[in-house]
Design an enzyme around this catalytic site. Structure first.
Site, PDB file in Angstrom:
ATOM      1  N   SER A 155     -42.931  -1.302  77.228  1.00 50.65           N
ATOM      2  CA  SER A 155     -43.456  -1.096  75.879  1.00 50.65           C
ATOM      3  C   SER A 155     -44.001   0.324  75.738  1.00 50.65           C
ATOM      4  O   SER A 155     -43.252   1.275  75.890  1.00 50.65           O
ATOM      5  CB  SER A 155     -44.506  -2.170  75.562  1.00 50.65           C
ATOM      6  OG  SER A 155     -44.817  -2.198  74.198  1.00 50.65           O
ATOM      7  N   ASP A 248     -37.550  -8.869  69.061  1.00 48.18           N
ATOM      8  CA  ASP A 248     -38.545  -7.824  69.284  1.00 48.18           C
ATOM      9  C   ASP A 248     -38.340  -6.726  68.247  1.00 48.18           C
ATOM     10  O   ASP A 248     -37.213  -6.236  68.090  1.00 48.18           O
ATOM     11  CB  ASP A 248     -38.368  -7.258  70.695  1.00 48.18           C
ATOM     12  CG  ASP A 248     -39.373  -6.182  71.061  1.00 48.18           C
ATOM     13  OD1 ASP A 248     -40.228  -5.814  70.226  1.00 48.18           O
ATOM     14  OD2 ASP A 248     -39.294  -5.685  72.203  1.00 48.18           O
ATOM     15  N   HIS A 278     -40.717  -9.805  72.945  1.00 49.06           N
ATOM     16  CA  HIS A 278     -41.377  -8.634  73.512  1.00 49.06           C
ATOM     17  C   HIS A 278     -42.427  -9.086  74.529  1.00 49.06           C
ATOM     18  O   HIS A 278     -43.177 -10.031  74.279  1.00 49.06           O
ATOM     19  CB  HIS A 278     -42.052  -7.830  72.397  1.00 49.06           C
ATOM     20  CG  HIS A 278     -42.679  -6.562  72.875  1.00 49.06           C
ATOM     21  ND1 HIS A 278     -41.973  -5.388  72.971  1.00 49.06           N
ATOM     22  CD2 HIS A 278     -43.935  -6.279  73.296  1.00 49.06           C
ATOM     23  CE1 HIS A 278     -42.774  -4.441  73.422  1.00 49.06           C
ATOM     24  NE2 HIS A 278     -43.972  -4.957  73.634  1.00 49.06           N
TER      25      HIS A 278
END
Length: 306
Positions: A155, A248, A278
């Protein structure tokens, strides 16, 4: 593909990542939230390793994990945690770092970079590259081989890994590989996956835009230190593994970055995990696909280090 049953079960417990009214997130509230971890038990066991020590690299706190005793040089994997540049820590991601060390046979250097909003852009990017440079400058301090260094991040950490990779290239530092796990590659927030997964799939589009605002504020959204997709020249970057999740908001920008690397002649493997959310790779207690994703990146890193 339809949402994976494990993802659906997770969403029944955690419908949004922050689970809070964004307008209520003052600095005091953010500080409180950093100390809580409602999924700690699902991050996996803390694998015992012969060496785990907290150090400082170029002024940045790091935790160093060595998977075997002895002083002989091992490959080095510099890891950057996720959390939207606002949350996350070495401690919260301890189980994943231990697992990466055990799986890859590499020294893992987990980076406790500065967090926003207290430390806005480019603080995290500066810290990320400072540690990568230090690993190259002082390999003996880490028990590492400066010729076998890779970066990995998830991320916001994937964003930092990508940024550190191009800064390393420009500084003449060779990386063997970069693993980008559902990375933030752009901050425009205008892709089809942002619209398709706007709400109800864990990380919400509004939350992601809030994270960007906390970190980037008034920064140029096309600055490649913030949005590596906008790096004009991607040739010569380290070979890459890019992992994305179907449900996501960041899916499309991760895929676009993988395509851009390939078009620049960079060897890249991109895998989108169908039905996944995610953050899945960090929660093996919830998601079988977390193990599958770790198997993939482990194989790619072992090939790179061989």
């Amino acid at each position: 593909m339809a949402l994976h049953p494990q993802a659906a079960a997770y969403l029944a417990l955690f419908p949004s990542d922050l689970g809070a009214d964004l307008a209520s997130l003052t600095r005091e509230r953010i500080a409180e939230m950093r100390t809580a971890d409602g999924v700690a038990e699902q991050r996996g066991p803390g694998i015992g390793l012969p060496v785990v020590r907290d150090e400082t690299a170029a002024g940045v706190p790091v935790r160093i994990y060595r998977p075997e005793p002895g002083g002989h040089p091992l490959p080095v994997l510099v890891y950057f945690h996720g959390g939207g540049w606002v949350f996350g820590s070495v401690e919260r991601n301890d189980a994943l770092a231990r697992d990466l060390a055990a799986r890859t046979g590499a020294v893992v250097v987990s980076v406790d970079y500065r967090l926003a909003p207290e430390h806005p852009f480019p603080a995290a990017a500066d810290d990320a590259f400072a540690v990568v440079r230090d690993v190259h400058d002082r390999p003996g301090f880490y028990g590492g081989d400066a010729g076998r260094v890779a970066v990995v991040g998830d991320s916001a950490g994937g964003n930092l890994a990508a940024v550190a990779a191009w800064l390393a290239r420009d500084a003449g530092l060779r990386l063997r590989h970069q693993v980008l796990i559902y990375p933030i590659a752009d901050v425009a927030g205008d892709t089809p996956s942002y619209r398709a997964n706007e709400k109800g799939f864990g990380l919400e589009a509004a939350e992601m835009r809030w994270f960007v605002e906390q970190y980037a504020g008034g920064a140029d959204p096309r600055d490649p230190r913030l949005a590596p997709l906008h790096l004009p020249d991607k040739s010569g970057l380290a070979p890459a593994t890019v992992i994305t999740a179907e449900y996501d908001p960041l899916r499309d920008e991760g895929a676009a970055y993988a395509r851009a690397l390939a078009e620049a002649g960079v060897p890249v493997e991109h895998r989108c995990f169908e039905g996944a959310l995610h953050g899945f790779l960090g929660l093996p207690g919830f998601f079988d696909q977390a193990v599958e994703g770790r198997d993939l990146l482990t194989a790619r890193l072992k090939e790179a280090f061989a």
